[in-house]
Design an enzyme around this catalytic site. Structure first.
Site, PDB file in Angstrom:
ATOM      1  CG  ASP A   1      -1.990   1.024   1.193  1.00 52.40           C
ATOM      2  OD1 ASP A   1      -2.069   1.743   0.177  1.00 52.40           O
ATOM      3  OD2 ASP A   1      -2.760   1.110   2.160  1.00 52.40           O
TER       4      ASP A   1
ATOM      5  CG  ASP B   1      -3.426   3.732  -3.457  1.00 43.72           C
ATOM      6  OD1 ASP B   1      -4.300   2.963  -3.883  1.00 43.72           O
ATOM      7  OD2 ASP B   1      -3.612   4.502  -2.496  1.00 43.72           O
ATOM      8  CD  GLU B   2      -5.534  -1.072  -1.462  1.00 44.69           C
ATOM      9  OE1 GLU B   2      -5.150  -1.815  -0.534  1.00 44.69           O
ATOM     10  OE2 GLU B   2      -6.598  -0.432  -1.427  1.00 44.69           O
TER      11      GLU B   2
END
Length: 447
Positions: A11, A105-106
């Site tokens: 993350d 983003d993860e």
């Protein structure tokens, strides 16, 4: 259940805000909020400096401004975020062929797909730290937090425990013990309403939840929800890491820090996503017939609803209206942790004159539901927005600090340089918006 802690959850820390601080040296160490900046705007990401004042994602921008009026409120630069995400995901795929992106983003990474076996906690910590170093180098200095465990549930929870820039590996066999002291809201699906019902039954921690049998949980929260919570409370999660990259679609999705049950807020977010998808379609000179809304629920189950139009379109009005109708037909009572809007059945031609304005509404209303699949809007010049990249022949590259009353103020700086602040007439011909290049693969893949 796995014998090794071979599932990673990566993350990126405060991703959008971190990219802005990376590219704007004057904002480093200061509160930064990225999202809609108008009266009806919604916060997408807040830097850790802004979070100290209680600002968080999915909060209205108006409330964020009341909590942290001195923060920099910036319009999102999605082309830059996508390019950075692309570079980061490449580092993950260099580590393992099996990567499941959840958003820009993860992502989950399956180390078992690399052929590695008998992984110790120390082995996984070393792998995670090496990956973090690679991500920092590829992204220009961004940090990531990594959780690792024998399941997706454990890896996801672990990645939140040592933010920012942390690594937490949960040893095999300790999962239930690891979860026990945590508040029950750490379990996916336990939002405010469910937490209140459980609290009335004396359940406040996961340890309390572990003591309830399945029948009692079902009586408290219902059949499907109770069965899921009973399993997750003891970390019984055998979901595989599955690559969900679409090769023939354009889509945008986002994961929220807290589950959202406010339908009006989800509708507003879906409309913004529809416009982002439309923008990407136009840049790729594509149109599409099938609009899809993807929801990942509180318990990590994922649902998609789709509608197919009579002909391909890149009209944001059509995409937004179809997405809104699909979302209206979705059950969000348990809360949504991820929302996505996409377009598929792509064509390399654009029907600019396919619909009149009224016909666009009729086309959206007449869309036919079909199972599973992911379109984009007309680009309108929104003027200058705070945070937007610009360039000037005399001063070089900079970003919009503020605009209004026929003028625009620019801070001229790049990640490695700082320059002056200057104000120009809004129609100054020498001041132009700077278009960033997005990697070709990112222009037509799912986020």
């Amino acid at each position: 259940m796995r014998a090794d802690p071979s599932i990673l959850h990566v993350d990126l820390d405060a991703f959008f805000a971190a990219v802005e601080q990376r590219d704007k040296p004057s904002l480093r160490g200061k509160p930064v909020v990225v999202g809609g900046i108008g009266l009806r705007g919604v916060v997408s990401t807040a830097s850790y400096e802004a979070r100290k004042y209680g600002v968080r994602s999915a909060m209205s921008t108006a409330e964020a401004r009341s909590r942290c009026p001195h923060a920099a409120y910036l319009w999102p630069r999605f082309e830059v975020y996508r390019a950075t995400s692309h570079a980061v995901m490449e580092q993950m795929r260099a580590l393992s062929p099996l990567v499941e992106p959840l958003s820009l983003d993860e992502a989950f990474i399956d180390l078992a797909a690399t052929g590695l076996r008998d992984l110790t906690v120390e082995d996984v910590e070393a792998i995670a730290n090496d990956l973090k170093d690679a991500i920092k180098k590829a992204s220009g200095g961004l940090t990531a937090s990594v959780g690792a465990g024998t399941s997706k549930l454990i890896a996801k929870i672990a990645s939140d425990l040592d933010k920012p820039d942390g690594v937490v590996v949960v040893p095999p066999g300790t999962e239930a013990e690891f979860l026990a002291p945590m508040q029950v809201t750490v379990i996916p699906g336990v939002g405010p309403a469910t937490a209140q019902r459980l609290s009335m039954a004396g359940v406040r921690t996961v340890a309390d939840l572990q003591l309830l049998d399945e029948e009692e949980l079902i009586r408290q929260v219902g059949s499907a929800h109770g069965t899921s919570l009973h399993r997750l409370a003891v970390a019984a999660d055998d979901r595989p890491v599955v690559s969900d990259r679409e090769t023939k679609s354009v889509s945008v999705e986002d994961t929220f820090e807290t589950d959202i049950i406010d339908r009006s807020l989800l509708t507003a977010i879906s409309e913004r996503m529809a416009h982002r998808v439309a923008e990407r379609l136009r840049k790729a000179q594509l149109s599409g017939r099938t609009v899809t809304v993807k929801t990942r629920m509180h318990d990590f189950t994922t649902h998609t609803r789709s509608s197919t139009l009579a002909g391909p379109t890149d009209d944001p009005r059509v995409v937004a209206r179809v997405a809104r109708r699909l979302l209206e037909d979705s059950d969000i009572s348990g809360g949504i942790r991820l929302l996505g809007v996409g377009v598929s059945s792509l064509a390399d031609w654009i029907q600019d004159d396919l619909f009149t304005e009224s016909e666009a509404d009729e086309a959206a209303a007449a869309a036919v539901d079909v199972p599973d699949v992911p379109v984009r809007p007309r680009e309108r010049d929104p003027g200058y927005q705070p945070g937007q990249d610009v360039t000037h022949p005399a001063y070089g590259e900079g970003w919009v600090w503020g605009a209004g009353r026929g003028r625009v103020t620019v801070r001229f700086e790049t990640p490695d340089t700082r320059g002056p602040i200057r104000t120009f007439a809004i129609d100054d011909p020498e001041l132009t918006k700077l278009q960033r290049v997005v990697p070709e693969e990112s222009a037509a893949e799912a986020d």
